[in-house]
Design a protein around this motif. Sequence first.
Motif, PDB file in Angstrom:
ATOM      1  N   ALA A 137       0.863  -1.172   0.086  1.00  0.00           N
ATOM      2  CA  ALA A 137      -0.007   0.018   0.137  1.00  0.00           C
ATOM      3  C   ALA A 137       0.956   1.195  -0.041  1.00  0.00           C
ATOM      4  N   LEU A 138       1.960   1.264   0.602  1.00  0.00           N
ATOM      5  CA  LEU A 138       2.982   2.332   0.735  1.00  0.00           C
ATOM      6  C   LEU A 138       3.690   2.544  -0.529  1.00  0.00           C
ATOM      7  N   VAL A 139       3.950   1.590  -1.213  1.00  0.00           N
ATOM      8  CA  VAL A 139       4.432   1.630  -2.552  1.00  0.00           C
ATOM      9  C   VAL A 139       3.734   2.145  -3.551  1.00  0.00           C
ATOM     10  N   VAL A 140       2.333   1.663  -3.516  1.00  0.00           N
ATOM     11  CA  VAL A 140       1.286   2.061  -4.120  1.00  0.00           C
ATOM     12  C   VAL A 140       0.990   3.609  -4.200  1.00  0.00           C
ATOM     13  N   LEU A 141       1.134   4.112  -2.914  1.00  0.00           N
ATOM     14  CA  LEU A 141       0.766   5.472  -2.642  1.00  0.00           C
ATOM     15  C   LEU A 141       2.068   6.323  -3.500  1.00  0.00           C
ATOM     16  N   ALA A 142       3.379   5.627  -2.983  1.00  0.00           N
ATOM     17  CA  ALA A 142       4.628   6.563  -3.364  1.00  0.00           C
ATOM     18  C   ALA A 142       4.737   6.514  -4.792  1.00  0.00           C
ATOM     19  N   ILE A 143       4.499   5.425  -5.537  1.00  0.00           N
ATOM     20  CA  ILE A 143       4.441   5.462  -6.978  1.00  0.00           C
ATOM     21  C   ILE A 143       3.481   6.270  -7.688  1.00  0.00           C
ATOM     22  N   SER A 144       2.396   6.173  -7.250  1.00  0.00           N
ATOM     23  CA  SER A 144       1.322   7.091  -7.837  1.00  0.00           C
ATOM     24  C   SER A 144       1.652   8.596  -7.680  1.00  0.00           C
ATOM     25  N   VAL A 145       2.115   8.997  -6.386  1.00  0.00           N
ATOM     26  CA  VAL A 145       2.184  10.290  -6.213  1.00  0.00           C
ATOM     27  C   VAL A 145       3.669  10.804  -6.696  1.00  0.00           C
ATOM     28  N   VAL A 146       4.743   9.902  -7.077  1.00  0.00           N
ATOM     29  CA  VAL A 146       5.914  10.370  -7.721  1.00  0.00           C
ATOM     30  C   VAL A 146       5.535  10.441  -9.190  1.00  0.00           C
ATOM     31  N   LEU A 147       4.892   9.603  -9.911  1.00  0.00           N
ATOM     32  CA  LEU A 147       4.510   9.696 -11.192  1.00  0.00           C
ATOM     33  C   LEU A 147       3.467  10.948 -11.600  1.00  0.00           C
ATOM     34  N   THR A 148       2.478  11.234 -10.636  1.00  0.00           N
ATOM     35  CA  THR A 148       1.831  12.265 -10.890  1.00  0.00           C
ATOM     36  C   THR A 148       2.762  13.507 -10.875  1.00  0.00           C
ATOM     37  N   LEU A 149       3.378  13.654  -9.867  1.00  0.00           N
ATOM     38  CA  LEU A 149       4.460  15.162  -9.801  1.00  0.00           C
ATOM     39  C   LEU A 149       5.186  15.106 -11.020  1.00  0.00           C
ATOM     40  N   ALA A 150       5.682  13.783 -11.585  1.00  0.00           N
ATOM     41  CA  ALA A 150       6.573  13.999 -12.803  1.00  0.00           C
ATOM     42  C   ALA A 150       5.590  14.610 -13.940  1.00  0.00           C
TER      43      ALA A 150
END
Length: 148
Positions: free
Chosen positions: A126-139
């Motif tokens: 769950a933490l990985v999903v949150l991190a990946i989605s936020v990082v990709l969204t910011l990019a």
Amino acid sequence: MNPSSPTAQPLRRQFRNINVVTDLKGYRLPPAGIVSILHRVSGVLMFLLMPFIIWMFDTSVSSEISYARFQAVFAEGAGLLPGWLLKLVALALIWAYLHHFCAGLRHLWMDVSHEAVTKEFGRTSALVVLAISVVLTLALAGKLFGVY
């Protein structure tokens, strides 16, 4: 059954419903619960904004003139809506898609791999999903707003 007898089972813990007024302030939702709720929210967001998605796709691929109009709408706005607001709506759609996709992969992995269904894997994934989605969204937000 006599509680002092050796065969007596310990009393089970009693669970109760959460009272919104008194209990919600101190309740901490685990990361897996947050991802689950956001998965539903992102699905609803994509569904509700489907007309906007269809308009963006149709306008961007129809012709060169419609693509120029598409770019102008996001640069200058349309009617009373400023361009930055339309970019924020597009960014919300980007986040919704990325989060829904990553959370969906997490659910598929848990469906396929029965060893992955543990409390620790649920928290970590769950933490990985949150991190990946936020990082990709910011990019992608940087690209959308012209940072690079």
